[in-house]
Design a protein around this motif. Structure first.
Motif, PDB file in Angstrom:
ATOM      1  N   THR A  46       0.818  -1.266   0.072  1.00  0.00           N
ATOM      2  CA  THR A  46       0.041  -0.020  -0.110  1.00  0.00           C
ATOM      3  C   THR A  46       0.857   1.152  -0.121  1.00  0.00           C
ATOM      4  O   THR A  46       0.467   2.181  -0.438  1.00  0.00           O
ATOM      5  N   ASN A  47       2.106   1.057   0.542  1.00  0.00           N
ATOM      6  CA  ASN A  47       2.925   2.455   0.592  1.00  0.00           C
ATOM      7  C   ASN A  47       3.467   2.418  -1.053  1.00  0.00           C
ATOM      8  O   ASN A  47       4.089   3.832  -1.372  1.00  0.00           O
ATOM      9  N   ILE A  48       3.408   1.594  -1.972  1.00  0.00           N
ATOM     10  CA  ILE A  48       3.939   1.707  -3.064  1.00  0.00           C
ATOM     11  C   ILE A  48       2.901   1.657  -4.296  1.00  0.00           C
ATOM     12  O   ILE A  48       2.812   2.652  -5.166  1.00  0.00           O
ATOM     13  N   TYR A  49       2.074   0.902  -4.134  1.00  0.00           N
ATOM     14  CA  TYR A  49       1.107   0.591  -5.508  1.00  0.00           C
ATOM     15  C   TYR A  49       0.424   1.892  -5.681  1.00  0.00           C
ATOM     16  O   TYR A  49       0.147   2.191  -6.667  1.00  0.00           O
ATOM     17  N   LEU A  57      10.368   4.848  -7.401  1.00  0.00           N
ATOM     18  CA  LEU A  57       9.944   4.966  -5.803  1.00  0.00           C
ATOM     19  C   LEU A  57      11.203   5.620  -5.180  1.00  0.00           C
ATOM     20  O   LEU A  57      12.155   5.473  -5.691  1.00  0.00           O
ATOM     21  N   CYS A  58      10.786   5.857  -3.989  1.00  0.00           N
ATOM     22  CA  CYS A  58      11.702   6.547  -3.086  1.00  0.00           C
ATOM     23  C   CYS A  58      12.479   5.355  -2.316  1.00  0.00           C
ATOM     24  O   CYS A  58      12.014   5.172  -1.233  1.00  0.00           O
ATOM     25  N   ASN A  59      13.646   5.087  -2.880  1.00  0.00           N
ATOM     26  CA  ASN A  59      14.502   4.292  -2.047  1.00  0.00           C
ATOM     27  C   ASN A  59      15.699   4.816  -1.497  1.00  0.00           C
ATOM     28  O   ASN A  59      15.925   6.021  -1.463  1.00  0.00           O
ATOM     29  N   ASN A  60      16.819   4.035  -1.785  1.00  0.00           N
ATOM     30  CA  ASN A  60      18.404   4.830  -1.202  1.00  0.00           C
ATOM     31  C   ASN A  60      18.634   5.507  -2.194  1.00  0.00           C
ATOM     32  O   ASN A  60      19.507   6.309  -2.121  1.00  0.00           O
ATOM     33  N   ALA A  61      17.985   5.668  -3.219  1.00  0.00           N
ATOM     34  CA  ALA A  61      18.438   6.284  -4.474  1.00  0.00           C
ATOM     35  C   ALA A  61      18.434   7.994  -4.339  1.00  0.00           C
ATOM     36  O   ALA A  61      18.691   8.798  -4.940  1.00  0.00           O
ATOM     37  N   ILE A  62      17.611   8.187  -3.041  1.00  0.00           N
ATOM     38  CA  ILE A  62      17.287   9.539  -2.788  1.00  0.00           C
ATOM     39  C   ILE A  62      18.671  10.351  -2.461  1.00  0.00           C
ATOM     40  O   ILE A  62      18.867  11.439  -2.278  1.00  0.00           O
ATOM     41  N   TYR A  63      19.545   9.326  -1.835  1.00  0.00           N
ATOM     42  CA  TYR A  63      20.910  10.095  -1.355  1.00  0.00           C
ATOM     43  C   TYR A  63      21.726  10.855  -2.526  1.00  0.00           C
ATOM     44  O   TYR A  63      22.309  11.702  -2.305  1.00  0.00           O
ATOM     45  N   SER A  64      21.050  10.188  -3.772  1.00  0.00           N
ATOM     46  CA  SER A  64      22.069  11.030  -4.858  1.00  0.00           C
ATOM     47  C   SER A  64      21.442  12.420  -5.036  1.00  0.00           C
ATOM     48  O   SER A  64      21.758  13.041  -5.895  1.00  0.00           O
ATOM     49  N   LEU A  65      20.208  12.614  -4.725  1.00  0.00           N
ATOM     50  CA  LEU A  65      19.655  14.208  -4.673  1.00  0.00           C
ATOM     51  C   LEU A  65      20.358  15.112  -3.880  1.00  0.00           C
ATOM     52  O   LEU A  65      20.295  16.305  -4.184  1.00  0.00           O
ATOM     53  N   HIS A  66      21.096  14.841  -2.821  1.00  0.00           N
ATOM     54  CA  HIS A  66      21.572  15.577  -1.792  1.00  0.00           C
ATOM     55  C   HIS A  66      22.934  16.096  -2.521  1.00  0.00           C
ATOM     56  O   HIS A  66      23.791  15.657  -3.395  1.00  0.00           O
ATOM     57  N   CYS A  67      23.341  17.441  -1.954  1.00  0.00           N
ATOM     58  CA  CYS A  67      24.308  18.147  -2.649  1.00  0.00           C
ATOM     59  C   CYS A  67      25.727  17.660  -2.192  1.00  0.00           C
ATOM     60  O   CYS A  67      26.601  17.637  -2.800  1.00  0.00           O
TER      61      CYS A  67
END
Length: 308
Positions: free
Chosen positions: A73-76, A175-185
């Protein structure tokens, strides 16, 4: 995005040929989501309504099923909305919430599997002490730790990310997984160290504990009679299948994040699909088919339905 400006919305950049196949994606994912809800809810209700299934082993299975439903439910729903939308975006706060639920529930699954391994260990290796050890208090403590410990740890990670500047607004995924770290400066050593601690406490230590308990179960079963070996196989095999499946999926997630830039967009989408598609269905199917008491009641349920 340039400079050190924080993004209000994040764009998912991992969809493949969405303009061509959006309705096909939508139908497939909606069908899978409905099946996940139906299968998990059916077995959960069987465990809930039959008092003779109110044993630690089945309570932990019910907890895993709840985990699968909340995880899905968090994803779909968000994915289904994205398939039909012109822009696949999510607010940064909602992205962090999805990240939090994705990993806290994933870590909870490892701890629940560890609790199930301990239950099987006590049942097979210390049968006379089983009612004393695996009492209601023990079960409640295991459930509480399985959900609260990862939630606190991942919440700390999410808060760290929320307080860091963003230099990008395009997320290489769906989806928002550990890839969000690549958004940080810039990277954070504290966050990296804390992430390692979370990995050890929520995944590696439970895995080592499970291997230890099952090695003891294997030794005891080998020395015991045929009935004990049969009981061990019937109750432990489904648990091991789920463990192997989930561990492989977690490895996929790590590979996607660490080596994502080396993969094509199609391959990244396929690997992400492996993480979110079949495992929430795998739990109820395996336990429904392999657990004798659950399988027996499922057959009765569907036979009665056919009669009416």
């Amino acid at each position: 995005m340039d400079g050190n400006l924080n993004a209000t919305y994040i764009t998912f950049d991992g969809h493949v040929e969405l303009h061509k196949f959006r309705y096909l994606y939508f139908v497939i994912m909606l069908t899978v989501y409905i099946l996940i809800i139906f299968c998990n809810f059916t077995i959960f209700c069987l465990i809930w309504t039959h008092k003779n299934l109110h044993e630690p082993m089945y309570i932990f299975i019910a907890a895993l099923l709840v985990n699968s439903v909340v995880f899905s439910t968090n994803i779909y729903p968000k994915l289904l909305i994205d398939f039909l939308s012109d822009k696949q975006i999510i607010s940064w706060s909602a992205c962090l919430l999805q990240f939090f639920l994705f990993y806290s529930l994933g870590a909870s699954e490892f701890l629940l599997l560890a609790a199930m391994a301990y239950d099987r260990y006590v049942s097979i290796c210390k049968p006379l002490q089983y009612p004393t050890i695996m009492n209601k208090t023990t079960v409640n403590i295991c459930l509480g730790l399985a959900w609260l410990l990862p939630a606190c740890q991942i919440a700390a990670q999410a808060i760290m990310s929320a307080n860091m500047k963003l230099c990008k607004s395009n997320l290489n995924g769906v989806l928002c997984n550990n890839a969000i770290y690549s958004l940080h400066c810039e990277s954070s050593d504290v966050r990296s160290v804390f992430g390692g601690v979370i990995l050890i406490t929520s995944a590696l230590l439970p895995l080592l504990f499970i291997f230890f308990t099952y090695s003891r179960i294997l030794v005891i079963s080998y020395r015991s009679c045929k009935e004990v070996r049969k009981k061990a196989a019937q109750t432990c095999l489904p648990h091991l299948l789920i463990l192997i499946s989930f561990t492989c999926l977690c490895a996929f997630d790590v590979i996607i994040v660490r080596l994502g830039s080396n993969f094509s967009k199609v391959l990244r989408l396929i690997m992400t699909g492996q993480v979110i598609l079949y495992h929430p269905l795998f739990n109820p199917i395996i336990y429904g088919l392999k657990m004798k008491e659950i399988s027996k009641r499922l057959k009765r349920l569907f036979c009665q339905t056919k009669v009416f």
